[in-house]
Design an enzyme around this catalytic site. Structure first.
Site, PDB file in Angstrom:
ATOM      1  N   TRP A 186     -21.211 -11.610 -26.498  1.00 55.00           N
ATOM      2  CA  TRP A 186     -20.236 -12.694 -26.398  1.00 55.00           C
ATOM      3  C   TRP A 186     -19.384 -12.446 -25.146  1.00 55.00           C
ATOM      4  O   TRP A 186     -18.891 -11.328 -24.944  1.00 55.00           O
ATOM      5  CB  TRP A 186     -19.362 -12.689 -27.663  1.00 55.00           C
ATOM      6  CG  TRP A 186     -18.289 -13.729 -27.697  1.00 55.00           C
ATOM      7  CD1 TRP A 186     -18.412 -15.054 -27.399  1.00 55.00           C
ATOM      8  CD2 TRP A 186     -16.915 -13.518 -28.063  1.00 55.00           C
ATOM      9  NE1 TRP A 186     -17.200 -15.686 -27.570  1.00 55.00           N
ATOM     10  CE2 TRP A 186     -16.270 -14.770 -27.971  1.00 55.00           C
ATOM     11  CE3 TRP A 186     -16.179 -12.401 -28.476  1.00 55.00           C
ATOM     12  CZ2 TRP A 186     -14.918 -14.934 -28.267  1.00 55.00           C
ATOM     13  CZ3 TRP A 186     -14.844 -12.558 -28.771  1.00 55.00           C
ATOM     14  CH2 TRP A 186     -14.214 -13.818 -28.672  1.00 55.00           C
ATOM     15  N   ASP A 267     -18.098  -6.252 -34.998  1.00 58.22           N
ATOM     16  CA  ASP A 267     -17.531  -7.579 -34.837  1.00 58.22           C
ATOM     17  C   ASP A 267     -18.237  -8.484 -35.836  1.00 58.22           C
ATOM     18  O   ASP A 267     -19.435  -8.756 -35.708  1.00 58.22           O
ATOM     19  CB  ASP A 267     -17.748  -8.080 -33.406  1.00 58.22           C
ATOM     20  CG  ASP A 267     -17.153  -9.470 -33.197  1.00 58.22           C
ATOM     21  OD1 ASP A 267     -16.586 -10.037 -34.155  1.00 58.22           O
ATOM     22  OD2 ASP A 267     -17.254  -9.995 -32.066  1.00 58.22           O
ATOM     23  N   LYS A 303     -15.606 -19.390 -38.515  1.00 52.74           N
ATOM     24  CA  LYS A 303     -16.865 -20.070 -38.796  1.00 52.74           C
ATOM     25  C   LYS A 303     -17.153 -20.166 -40.292  1.00 52.74           C
ATOM     26  O   LYS A 303     -17.423 -21.247 -40.804  1.00 52.74           O
ATOM     27  CB  LYS A 303     -18.023 -19.359 -38.086  1.00 52.74           C
ATOM     28  CG  LYS A 303     -18.280 -19.830 -36.694  1.00 52.74           C
ATOM     29  CD  LYS A 303     -17.215 -19.473 -35.668  1.00 52.74           C
ATOM     30  CE  LYS A 303     -17.209 -18.010 -35.327  1.00 52.74           C
ATOM     31  NZ  LYS A 303     -16.275 -17.689 -34.228  1.00 52.74           N
TER      32      LYS A 303
HETATM   33  N1  PLA Z   1     -16.857 -12.524 -31.902  1.00 59.88           N
HETATM   34  C1  PLA Z   1     -17.947 -13.244 -31.628  1.00 59.88           C
HETATM   35  C2  PLA Z   1     -19.264 -12.555 -31.556  1.00 59.88           C
HETATM   36  C3  PLA Z   1     -17.854 -14.626 -31.442  1.00 59.88           C
HETATM   37  O1  PLA Z   1     -18.951 -15.314 -31.175  1.00 59.88           O
HETATM   38  C4  PLA Z   1     -16.602 -15.247 -31.521  1.00 59.88           C
HETATM   39  C5  PLA Z   1     -16.437 -16.725 -31.287  1.00 59.88           C
HETATM   40  C6  PLA Z   1     -15.496 -14.436 -31.817  1.00 59.88           C
HETATM   41  C7  PLA Z   1     -15.665 -13.083 -32.009  1.00 59.88           C
HETATM   42  C8  PLA Z   1     -14.093 -14.945 -31.914  1.00 59.88           C
HETATM   43  O2  PLA Z   1     -13.887 -15.972 -32.760  1.00 59.88           O
HETATM   44  P1  PLA Z   1     -12.434 -16.334 -33.296  1.00 59.88           P
HETATM   45  O3  PLA Z   1     -11.431 -15.625 -32.445  1.00 59.88           O
HETATM   46  O4  PLA Z   1     -12.353 -17.797 -33.160  1.00 59.88           O
HETATM   47  O5  PLA Z   1     -12.422 -15.861 -34.687  1.00 59.88           O
HETATM   48  N2  PLA Z   1     -17.363 -17.326 -30.428  1.00 59.88           N
HETATM   49  C9  PLA Z   1     -17.417 -18.775 -30.230  1.00 59.88           C
HETATM   50  C10 PLA Z   1     -16.112 -19.339 -29.735  1.00 59.88           C
HETATM   51  C11 PLA Z   1     -17.761 -19.471 -31.536  1.00 59.88           C
HETATM   52  C12 PLA Z   1     -15.498 -18.677 -28.533  1.00 59.88           C
HETATM   53  O6  PLA Z   1     -16.186 -18.369 -27.564  1.00 59.88           O
HETATM   54  O7  PLA Z   1     -14.290 -18.463 -28.626  1.00 59.88           O
HETATM   55  C13 PLA Z   1     -18.546 -19.061 -29.236  1.00 59.88           C
HETATM   56  O8  PLA Z   1     -18.835 -20.235 -28.988  1.00 59.88           O
HETATM   57  O9  PLA Z   1     -19.168 -18.095 -28.744  1.00 59.88           O
END
Ligand code: PLA
Length: 457
Positions: A186, A267, A303
């Site tokens: 991510w 995570d 989510k």
């Molecule tokens: N960790 C991972 C692996 C994630 O994909 C995301 C969110 C988070 C943590 C953090 O989410 P939160 O802070 O909202 O609880 N990833 C998303 C959104 C869904 C983003 O990038 O913020 C994504 O589209 O990858």
């Protein structure tokens, strides 16, 4: 002296008057004392200078949009009626609408109707029930760590905030400053850890050739990591690849990490979204806790409970003893207090209400399973449609990958083409959010992918 306040060439007398009033006010109080300390550099000069022209921020360089959230910004600007946002991982219904779970609405009603609930500050560590039930959710009610009272859990601002608090804690109190994150991962991970002051390295994870796990590379890289290094692991539904280790592979990873004293930092942003089962998706984390060793876990309810904007999450640190856990918690409070003082109450109250009540908990699991099933069915529909269309390539990874995302293998030129020609928005690494797709939009996506792979190489 007062002449200094005149704006040269200023034609707006209203502005002039307000400015003069402001400067007179400053001159009457702090400015006069500053003037007496430093007669050559009066506050009047700086006030007129900033109103005169150049901003004190004029050298600021424009920052690029975020690679994921910026996709939504671009999407919102597009007037096309056929536009489709497959960028951010946010669940949509078959009608393409955001979803608030029924059980969440029900919990909110209970909260609103309960006149005994107030809006006082929560403790620095958050809502006690929320923390207790969050730990149970990820580690299991019968977890030896919970039973042994050696878990420190703090409510944080969703998954991101939990990772950030954990990172700050490690940077302050852990002897090893090196954290290994999977390649790819991510996009926010390296930024969160680097901003907290940790050194970030990657370990091999995804093999583009097989579109699967590079298990050998992973073992080699973790095998050569220095003892004590922190390792970021996606608990399930790896983002962006949708590729998870099997339970046998997890067991090998666990053995290797424990033998080298590597510290796991899980995570868990998608518990329940991978398989549809909260327990099955937590299995890898529970394997690491069952061996009695220590670990960190960041949980997000964005989510799996659809609480995206409520920013609800938890950081748990599993320790060897109750005493260590309570000292760890005392230090987590020192991390949190100067950052945001204490977390917000509403979202955590929703989660606690649902997790505490057997009936509501069950209702949640049914709704969660329905979301996971819809995503799985979108995988099948997209795969079938690409095959039926005869689109060149082996698309079986679409049905093999797990969780919210498909890592399509489309390159950045193909992605740009799909956005420009078909108004389909996705991250430039070729990741699409399956949760943003519906039966109605599959044909449009297939047209775009077909055109991209046959026309853009
Ligand atoms: N960790 C991972 C692996 C994630 O994909 C995301 C969110 C988070 C943590 C953090 O989410 P939160 O802070 O909202 O609880 N990833 C998303 C959104 C869904 C983003 O990038 O913020 C994504 O589209 O990858």
């Amino acid at each position: 002296m007062r002449q200094q306040f005149q704006l040269p060439g200023a034609h707006s007398s209203a502005i002039d008057r307000r400015l003069s009033a402001l400067v007179r006010h400053l001159g009457d109080s702090s400015a006069s004392s500053m003037e007496s300390q430093n007669p050559n550099q009066t506050i009047y000069a700086s006030v007129t200078a900033s109103f005169n022209g150049d901003s004190v921020f004029s050298n600021i360089v424009r920052a690029p949009e975020d690679p994921i959230l910026g996709v939504t910004v671009a999407f919102n600007k597009d007037p096309s009626p056929i536009k489709l946002n497959l960028g951010v991982g946010a669940y949509r219904t078959e009608e393409g609408k955001p979803l608030v779970l029924n059980v969440v609405r029900r919990a909110e009603q209970l909260i609103v109707n309960d006149r005994s609930r107030v809006k006082e500050y929560l403790p620095i560590t958050g809502l006690a029930d929320f923390n207790k039930f969050s730990a149970k959710l990820i580690f299991g009610a019968d977890s030896p760590a919970i039973q042994g009272n050696r878990v420190a859990t703090v409510q944080c601002l969703s998954g991101t905030g939990s990772l950030r608090v954990g990172a700050e804690f490690l940077a302050r109190h852990y002897h090893q400053r090196l954290i290994y994150i999977p390649l790819p991962t991510w996009g926010n991970h390296p930024k969160i850890f680097a901003t907290a002051g940790l050194s970030v390295k990657t370990y091999r994870y995804y093999d583009p050739a097989t579109r699967g796990l590079n298990f050998q590379g992973l073992l080699e890289d973790l095998g050569s990591a220095p003892s004590g290094a922190v390792v970021l692991l996606h608990a399930c539904a790896h983002n962006p690849t949708g590729v998870d280790p099997t339970l046998e592979q997890w067991e090998q990873i666990r053995q290797l990490m424990r033998s080298k004293g590597l510290l796991p930092f899980f995570d868990s942003a998608y518990q329940g979204f991978a398989s549809g089962s909260l327990d099955a998706d937590a299995q890898p984390v529970r394997m690491f806790v069952a061996d009695g060793g220590e670990c960190l876990a960041a949980q997000s309810y964005a989510k799996n409970m659809g609480l995206y904007g409520e920013r609800v999450g938890a950081l748990s640190i599993v320790c060897k003893t109750t005493d260590v856990a309570s000292r760890v918690e005392s230090q987590l409070k020192l991390v949190i207090r100067p950052m945001y003082s204490s977390p917000p109450i509403h979202g955590a109250s929703i989660v606690a209400t649902i997790l505490k009540d057997r009936d509501m908990y069950n209702e949640w699991t049914v709704e969660l399973k329905a979301m996971a099933d819809r995503i799985i069915s979108m995988r099948k529909q997209l795969f079938d449609a690409l095959r039926a269309r005869g689109t060149p390539g082996d698309w079986s990874h679409i049905i093999k990958q797990i969780g919210m995302f498909t890592f399509t293998g489309l390159n950045s030129e193909q992605v740009a083409f799909m956005t420009n020609e078909y108004h389909i928005y996705m991250t430039s690494d070729g990741r699409i959010s399956m949760a943003g797709l519906s039966s109605k939009t599959v044909p449009h996506l297939v047209d775009a992918i077909h055109a991209a792979v046959t026309r853009v190489v």
